[in-house]
Scaffold this motif. Structure first.
Motif, PDB file in Angstrom:
ATOM      1  N   ALA A 153       0.830  -1.213   0.000  1.00  0.00           N
ATOM      2  CA  ALA A 153       0.000   0.000   0.000  1.00  0.00           C
ATOM      3  C   ALA A 153       0.862   1.260   0.000  1.00  0.00           C
ATOM      4  CB  ALA A 153      -0.943  -0.007   1.202  1.00  0.00           C
ATOM      5  N   ALA A 154       1.969   1.245   0.716  1.00  0.00           N
ATOM      6  CA  ALA A 154       2.875   2.403   0.744  1.00  0.00           C
ATOM      7  C   ALA A 154       3.508   2.619  -0.627  1.00  0.00           C
ATOM      8  CB  ALA A 154       3.945   2.214   1.814  1.00  0.00           C
ATOM      9  N   LEU A 155       3.886   1.531  -1.287  1.00  0.00           N
ATOM     10  CA  LEU A 155       4.441   1.651  -2.639  1.00  0.00           C
ATOM     11  C   LEU A 155       3.387   2.189  -3.595  1.00  0.00           C
ATOM     12  CD1 LEU A 155       6.519   1.266  -4.872  1.00  0.00           C
ATOM     13  CD2 LEU A 155       5.868  -1.156  -4.949  1.00  0.00           C
ATOM     14  N   SER A 156       2.177   1.682  -3.493  1.00  0.00           N
ATOM     15  CA  SER A 156       1.094   2.153  -4.355  1.00  0.00           C
ATOM     16  C   SER A 156       0.827   3.645  -4.139  1.00  0.00           C
ATOM     17  CB  SER A 156      -0.171   1.338  -4.084  1.00  0.00           C
ATOM     18  OG  SER A 156      -1.204   1.748  -4.925  1.00  0.00           O
ATOM     19  N   ALA A 157       0.834   4.075  -2.890  1.00  0.00           N
ATOM     20  CA  ALA A 157       0.637   5.499  -2.584  1.00  0.00           C
ATOM     21  C   ALA A 157       1.770   6.332  -3.183  1.00  0.00           C
ATOM     22  CB  ALA A 157       0.553   5.707  -1.075  1.00  0.00           C
ATOM     23  N   HIS A 158       2.996   5.833  -3.105  1.00  0.00           N
ATOM     24  CA  HIS A 158       4.158   6.530  -3.684  1.00  0.00           C
ATOM     25  C   HIS A 158       3.954   6.757  -5.176  1.00  0.00           C
ATOM     26  CE1 HIS A 158       8.191   7.373  -5.103  1.00  0.00           C
ATOM     27  NE2 HIS A 158       8.186   6.238  -5.782  1.00  0.00           N
ATOM     28  N   GLN A 159       3.435   5.750  -5.850  1.00  0.00           N
ATOM     29  CA  GLN A 159       3.274   5.832  -7.301  1.00  0.00           C
ATOM     30  C   GLN A 159       2.170   6.792  -7.723  1.00  0.00           C
ATOM     31  OE1 GLN A 159       2.939   1.583  -7.943  1.00  0.00           O
ATOM     32  NE2 GLN A 159       5.130   1.416  -8.363  1.00  0.00           N
ATOM     33  N   GLN A 160       1.451   7.351  -6.752  1.00  0.00           N
ATOM     34  CA  GLN A 160       0.412   8.350  -7.034  1.00  0.00           C
ATOM     35  C   GLN A 160       0.799   9.759  -6.583  1.00  0.00           C
ATOM     36  OE1 GLN A 160      -2.155   7.449  -8.967  1.00  0.00           O
ATOM     37  NE2 GLN A 160      -1.081   5.491  -8.973  1.00  0.00           N
ATOM     38  N   THR A 161       2.013   9.908  -6.048  1.00  0.00           N
ATOM     39  CA  THR A 161       2.437  11.226  -5.555  1.00  0.00           C
ATOM     40  C   THR A 161       2.730  12.174  -6.713  1.00  0.00           C
ATOM     41  OG1 THR A 161       4.761  10.563  -5.453  1.00  0.00           O
ATOM     42  CG2 THR A 161       3.436  10.278  -3.426  1.00  0.00           C
ATOM     43  N   ALA A 162       2.677  13.453  -6.418  1.00  0.00           N
ATOM     44  CA  ALA A 162       2.953  14.469  -7.437  1.00  0.00           C
ATOM     45  C   ALA A 162       4.368  14.341  -7.986  1.00  0.00           C
ATOM     46  CB  ALA A 162       2.732  15.864  -6.855  1.00  0.00           C
ATOM     47  N   HIS A 163       5.363  14.095  -7.115  1.00  0.00           N
ATOM     48  CA  HIS A 163       6.736  14.017  -7.603  1.00  0.00           C
ATOM     49  C   HIS A 163       6.954  12.798  -8.500  1.00  0.00           C
ATOM     50  CE1 HIS A 163       6.695  12.385  -3.452  1.00  0.00           C
ATOM     51  NE2 HIS A 163       7.465  11.438  -3.939  1.00  0.00           N
ATOM     52  N   PHE A 164       6.335  11.671  -8.182  1.00  0.00           N
ATOM     53  CA  PHE A 164       6.453  10.475  -9.022  1.00  0.00           C
ATOM     54  C   PHE A 164       5.785  10.719 -10.378  1.00  0.00           C
ATOM     55  CE2 PHE A 164       5.137   6.347 -10.632  1.00  0.00           C
ATOM     56  CZ  PHE A 164       6.266   5.569 -10.453  1.00  0.00           C
ATOM     57  N   LEU A 165       4.579  11.272 -10.373  1.00  0.00           N
ATOM     58  CA  LEU A 165       3.854  11.535 -11.613  1.00  0.00           C
ATOM     59  C   LEU A 165       4.556  12.596 -12.459  1.00  0.00           C
ATOM     60  CD1 LEU A 165       0.227  11.402 -10.181  1.00  0.00           C
ATOM     61  CD2 LEU A 165       1.415   9.626 -11.514  1.00  0.00           C
ATOM     62  N   THR A 166       5.149  13.587 -11.810  1.00  0.00           N
ATOM     63  CA  THR A 166       5.890  14.619 -12.540  1.00  0.00           C
ATOM     64  C   THR A 166       7.093  14.018 -13.255  1.00  0.00           C
ATOM     65  OG1 THR A 166       5.157  16.380 -11.073  1.00  0.00           O
ATOM     66  CG2 THR A 166       7.201  16.775 -12.303  1.00  0.00           C
ATOM     67  N   PHE A 167       7.803  13.099 -12.587  1.00  0.00           N
ATOM     68  CA  PHE A 167       8.931  12.434 -13.245  1.00  0.00           C
ATOM     69  C   PHE A 167       8.451  11.731 -14.520  1.00  0.00           C
ATOM     70  CE2 PHE A 167      11.397   8.622 -14.144  1.00  0.00           C
ATOM     71  CZ  PHE A 167      12.646   9.183 -14.368  1.00  0.00           C
ATOM     72  N   GLY A 168       7.348  11.040 -14.444  1.00  0.00           N
ATOM     73  CA  GLY A 168       6.818  10.352 -15.621  1.00  0.00           C
ATOM     74  C   GLY A 168       6.501  11.311 -16.759  1.00  0.00           C
ATOM     75  N   LYS A 169       5.946  12.464 -16.419  1.00  0.00           N
ATOM     76  CA  LYS A 169       5.587  13.453 -17.440  1.00  0.00           C
ATOM     77  C   LYS A 169       6.818  14.116 -18.043  1.00  0.00           C
ATOM     78  CE  LYS A 169       1.106  14.505 -15.437  1.00  0.00           C
ATOM     79  NZ  LYS A 169       0.350  15.444 -14.630  1.00  0.00           N
ATOM     80  N   THR A 170       7.809  14.439 -17.192  1.00  0.00           N
ATOM     81  CA  THR A 170       8.974  15.183 -17.676  1.00  0.00           C
ATOM     82  C   THR A 170      10.062  14.294 -18.258  1.00  0.00           C
ATOM     83  OG1 THR A 170       9.979  15.207 -15.477  1.00  0.00           O
ATOM     84  CG2 THR A 170       8.607  17.094 -16.075  1.00  0.00           C
ATOM     85  N   CYS A 171      10.163  13.058 -17.802  1.00  0.00           N
ATOM     86  CA  CYS A 171      11.259  12.193 -18.239  1.00  0.00           C
ATOM     87  C   CYS A 171      10.808  10.929 -18.960  1.00  0.00           C
ATOM     88  CB  CYS A 171      12.136  11.801 -17.047  1.00  0.00           C
ATOM     89  SG  CYS A 171      13.042  13.188 -16.337  1.00  0.00           S
ATOM     90  N   GLY A 172       9.528  10.652 -18.951  1.00  0.00           N
ATOM     91  CA  GLY A 172       9.040   9.414 -19.563  1.00  0.00           C
ATOM     92  C   GLY A 172       9.500   9.216 -20.995  1.00  0.00           C
ATOM     93  N   ALA A 173       9.478  10.264 -21.793  1.00  0.00           N
ATOM     94  CA  ALA A 173       9.882  10.160 -23.198  1.00  0.00           C
ATOM     95  C   ALA A 173      11.396  10.022 -23.366  1.00  0.00           C
ATOM     96  CB  ALA A 173       9.380  11.382 -23.967  1.00  0.00           C
ATOM     97  N   LEU A 174      12.154  10.219 -22.282  1.00  0.00           N
ATOM     98  CA  LEU A 174      13.615  10.125 -22.335  1.00  0.00           C
ATOM     99  C   LEU A 174      14.114   8.734 -21.953  1.00  0.00           C
ATOM    100  CD1 LEU A 174      14.445  13.467 -20.487  1.00  0.00           C
ATOM    101  CD2 LEU A 174      14.013  13.105 -22.928  1.00  0.00           C
TER     102      LEU A 174
END
Length: 97
Positions: free
Chosen positions: A63-84
């Motif tokens: 559950a803690a890992l799942s919550a981490h994967q929904q945080t703003a910083h985790f999602l921002t990394f996906g948006k800014t670096c996902g294509a890299l």
């Protein structure tokens, strides 16, 4: 008490994107370490391939890992670096000894 969950996430940057991916990964460390349920969150670079990074994570439970994967910083990394990224591999593990 649940057994902590260890996750080894191996992230491979596209050629020429190593510095940008490293910068994005570095931004994840401090806020992730401050999350409730985070026991360990450390960034490593592979010695034989500078485009490969591993995040060694340990979470109180799934559950803690799942919550981490929904945080703003985790999602921002996906948006800014996902294509890299060329590849992301996740190895969830449970410590037995």
């Amino acid at each position: 008490m649940p057994t902590p969950l260890t996750l080894i996430a191996t992230i491979t940057a596209l050629p020429g994107q190593e510095a940008a991916v490293e910068a994005g990964l570095r931004l994840l460390v401090a806020p992730s370490q401050a999350e409730a349920g985070c026991l360990q969150y450390n960034l490593h670079r592979h010695q034989d391939n500078p485009a490969r990074f591993s995040m060694i994570e340990q979470w109180q439970d799934a559950a803690a890992l799942s919550a981490h994967q929904q945080t703003a910083h985790f999602l921002t990394f996906g948006k800014t670096c996902g294509a890299l990224l060329a590849k992301v591999e996740q190895q969830p593990m449970q410590r037995i000894l």
